[in-house]
Write a protein that holds these residues in place. Sequence first.
Motif, PDB file in Angstrom:
ATOM      1  N   ALA A 454      43.498  11.747  27.428  1.00 29.30           N
ATOM      2  CA  ALA A 454      43.411  12.446  26.143  1.00 29.30           C
ATOM      3  C   ALA A 454      42.260  13.442  26.165  1.00 29.30           C
ATOM      4  O   ALA A 454      41.283  13.282  26.905  1.00 29.30           O
ATOM      5  N   SER A 455      42.366  14.465  25.313  1.00 26.80           N
ATOM      6  CA  SER A 455      41.261  15.412  25.099  1.00 26.80           C
ATOM      7  C   SER A 455      40.377  14.885  23.980  1.00 26.80           C
ATOM      8  O   SER A 455      40.842  14.148  23.092  1.00 26.80           O
ATOM      9  N   ILE A 456      39.074  15.241  24.005  1.00 23.39           N
ATOM     10  CA  ILE A 456      38.108  14.722  23.034  1.00 23.39           C
ATOM     11  C   ILE A 456      37.480  15.880  22.268  1.00 23.39           C
ATOM     12  O   ILE A 456      37.050  16.878  22.870  1.00 23.39           O
ATOM     13  N   THR A 457      37.396  15.731  20.934  1.00 19.82           N
ATOM     14  CA  THR A 457      36.733  16.685  20.049  1.00 19.82           C
ATOM     15  C   THR A 457      35.723  15.926  19.192  1.00 19.82           C
ATOM     16  O   THR A 457      35.998  14.808  18.734  1.00 19.82           O
ATOM     17  N   TRP A 458      34.524  16.543  18.934  1.00 15.53           N
ATOM     18  CA  TRP A 458      33.465  15.895  18.161  1.00 15.53           C
ATOM     19  C   TRP A 458      33.344  16.554  16.772  1.00 15.53           C
ATOM     20  O   TRP A 458      33.404  17.785  16.634  1.00 15.53           O
ATOM     21  N   ARG A 463      33.007  17.779   9.923  1.00 11.93           N
ATOM     22  CA  ARG A 463      32.986  19.203  10.217  1.00 11.93           C
ATOM     23  C   ARG A 463      32.768  19.407  11.702  1.00 11.93           C
ATOM     24  O   ARG A 463      32.138  18.581  12.376  1.00 11.93           O
ATOM     25  N   MET A 464      33.296  20.502  12.237  1.00  9.91           N
ATOM     26  CA  MET A 464      33.154  20.800  13.662  1.00  9.91           C
ATOM     27  C   MET A 464      31.683  21.001  14.011  1.00  9.91           C
ATOM     28  O   MET A 464      30.954  21.687  13.281  1.00  9.91           O
ATOM     29  N   VAL A 494      27.301  10.586  10.350  1.00  6.09           N
ATOM     30  CA  VAL A 494      28.430   9.982  11.049  1.00  6.09           C
ATOM     31  C   VAL A 494      29.096  11.027  11.941  1.00  6.09           C
ATOM     32  O   VAL A 494      29.579  12.059  11.445  1.00  6.09           O
ATOM     33  N   TYR A 495      29.113  10.759  13.257  1.00  4.53           N
ATOM     34  CA  TYR A 495      29.788  11.610  14.223  1.00  4.53           C
ATOM     35  C   TYR A 495      31.143  10.976  14.537  1.00  4.53           C
ATOM     36  O   TYR A 495      31.238   9.756  14.741  1.00  4.53           O
TER      37      TYR A 495
END
Length: 891
Positions: A454-458, A463-464, A494-495
């Motif tokens: 899977a690809s990961i986004t933070w 919010r980006m 919170v991330y």
Amino acid sequence: MTRNRLSSWPTTPLLALVLLVAVVSDVIAKEPSLIIRPTQPKQTKPIGSSLILNCQPDVDQPEFITNLKWLDPQNRTIDQTSTAGAHVTTTFTSSNNLGLVITGLTEADVGTYTCTATYSNSEYLVRSVIVDSFYDITWVDAPTEQYPIAGTSYKVRCKVKANPAPLVDWYKEDTRIQDGNGFVKDIDGLLIQNVTAEDDGLYKCRAIVLDTGNILDRDIRVEVHIPPTFAPDQVSQLEVVEGEMASVRCAANGKPEPKVTWIHMPDQRDLSEGTERYSVNKLTGVLSLNRISRTDNGQFKCVANNAAGQIERLVNVVVLIKPEVLDVTNVSVPINTEARVKCSANGNPLPSIMFRRVGTNVVIKPGIEDYRISVEHDTIGDLATATLVIKHLNRSDDGLYTCIASNKGGEARKNGHLTVEFPPVYASNMVKEVWTWNRKPVNLSCISESLPNASITWLLNNRMIEDDINVRKFGKGPYSDLLVTPIDQTYYGVYTCLTKNIHGENNIQITLREARRPSKVSQTKFEVVTATTISFGFVGPTDTGGIKIKAYAVQYKEMSQTWEEARNKSWPVDTPYILESLEAHRTYQFRFAAINDVGTSDWGSQEQRTMPKRSAPEEPKILVIKDVDTEDYINSPYGNSYEVNWKIPADNGEPINLYNVHYCVTDKVNTVWTVRRDSCRSEDLRSPDKTAFLMDNLNANTFYKVEVRAHNEIGFSVPSELVFKTATGVDIPPMQPPYPNRLSSAVIISIVLAVLFTILVVIDVSCYFTNNTGILYILFGMCCRKKKRDEDAKLGSLYGWRFPLPYCNNSTGESSSNGNGSSYTSDVEKVPLPDMNFVFEGKELLTNGNTYQSNNLRIEPTEMLKKDTEVEYDVKRSVSQTRFVGKDSAV
């Protein structure tokens, strides 16, 4: 006349009394004689044996016995050198007893031996004894091991001779054998009729000579030999796999164990000697066949034989073809769907196929009762096929599956992989709360499991965040780290780690919090207080600052001091909190703080404590690992030693100057250890750093009680006690040096020092001969010191000079030369000289501005002489300690 009769009457009883005493004394007096022991007048011994006869005087006063000796049958005196042969000698068994020793008795030694002596130089004493011999029992033909064959008659041989002739009797296992019941006693043995296995055993042939009373037994072990027979479980046909190895057993029973040989019937070849493809174990009867080929079809004959007979049997060998797995499919299927793994194989006969999950022992084959898993079989020409079907796939079904094809020839295996694809999930051990402080960068880690990856986004607070300059992302999946530098409060929160692949998406939240210093220590406990030490206990702060407390700190001072003069100490968490090196009978103030990674808390409230007075040391605790199977003692691993170890105790204000080790043998009486006072030993160890003592020369398998006490000038501590038990038997040294020829540390250090000293001497000698410097130069120059002092006086009337001696180097400081070998060297600050002329050793010094020089000396004036100066003039040195106050000094 009557008067005469009365007057003579008293004398008559007196005379009678005297006569009676004389008679009784004569009766009581011992008659001098000699006694020979043994006391039998005739000693009969077997030929070859040895004996001793002891001649003992039987007299009132043995000290008056003289000339005690033995005579041989020819009346020759026998002494220690022996006149009757080297094996006949005499020896004194005590001061007045003389023994006759005969070793290896022969027929020539037979006869009358006489012992004689003289008593009181007047009475001749004599006693004789007869020495006779006989032939002992001798076995002529009586083997100790004999082997009859079952089903035959056999005589157990036992032929014996003796003089006089012996009687022979028989026993089996200590039970006397009677004639009959299959046994016949003969003059030269015991006949056993129709031998069976029950006749095995230990027989005893007993020979008795009635005239001498001699008896001798001969143990004869009879082992019945039984003809060989084949074991009932023998195979008559062997199926073997082509190209592999096989073996066939031909087991035969018998006594002794039969030896087996094999014969290849088609060519009548004996295989016992072994070939490249055949080998035979003669004891176990195993025929080994290597690299089986189809030409090995046919019969092999097994022959078993021993001392009792021989038998034969045939074995038919059939060659099989081992199966081969041709193909196993690899499949990749999404979760919750159906997977089909197909396998094909050949062989003769056609193999059966089953599956096994790699890493488990669960076999999957047709007929299993599982609603999800089944196996479908089919035959296509000379191929056997099978398909593993798994419905409603889950992640645990992912892995390797082994296809196993088997027939009588063996089995073949091959692995296929089932891949189960699934949407992202997260590792259960991920850290979901992270702390940082003071804008320190912190790393957030996200670990995702999925197939495909899977690809990961933070995100931060939904919010980006990846484009922020204070955030750096490493890795796009399935692993990703986010390095955050929280420059302000907006970076705390919170991330969200958001993961996505073709089968779905998932997310997990990680909270970033700001850590802070802990609050004050809640409570401090003074647990153990001695004259010089305090052991503390702490109740942690109510607020740890969000992270773990890693240490506690103390600040302490005496009452007369300020907190700026206080001393500090800290301890890591969960270690002994002990403060040492305090002064006895002084009052201290303490305050405490907690420490975490952010910093130190504020100091807590002050505590005050007055230390106890100086006293004897604390008890030196004995260090020991308690045995599991004992309650009040330990076991030493050695039989004659034990090493006791202890912990250095607090000295309570006075240094420990010795340890006393006291140990005694002890016994347990009614559950109480009681010491044997006469066994006690004590040792004083004068080294205060000593923490061990080896007790040696102990008794094995014995209980000991040891006491260790520390001592200072005030007295002894309370003893620390231990009871131990030494091992059974002789002690084995705990350790032997592995290399007995290796040099000790002291020898190595001595060699190194000697080498260094030699190098220094060589350098010093070189300096002496090359530059006129060094220790030797100084020592040899001491004899001329008086003259040098005179030279100093010529210059010292105005200035003081010192000559620094740079080792083997004349370049230190400032130096100048006039070309004649004379020079002046100085490392001093300069002092101005007054305008004057002066003469040195008859040579006038000339002025040249501020420089004064002559043909052999040059002096530069300086502002102020603060250090000593060195002068070298015509290879002579002068040293002065004169000092100048300053530029305008009256000097």
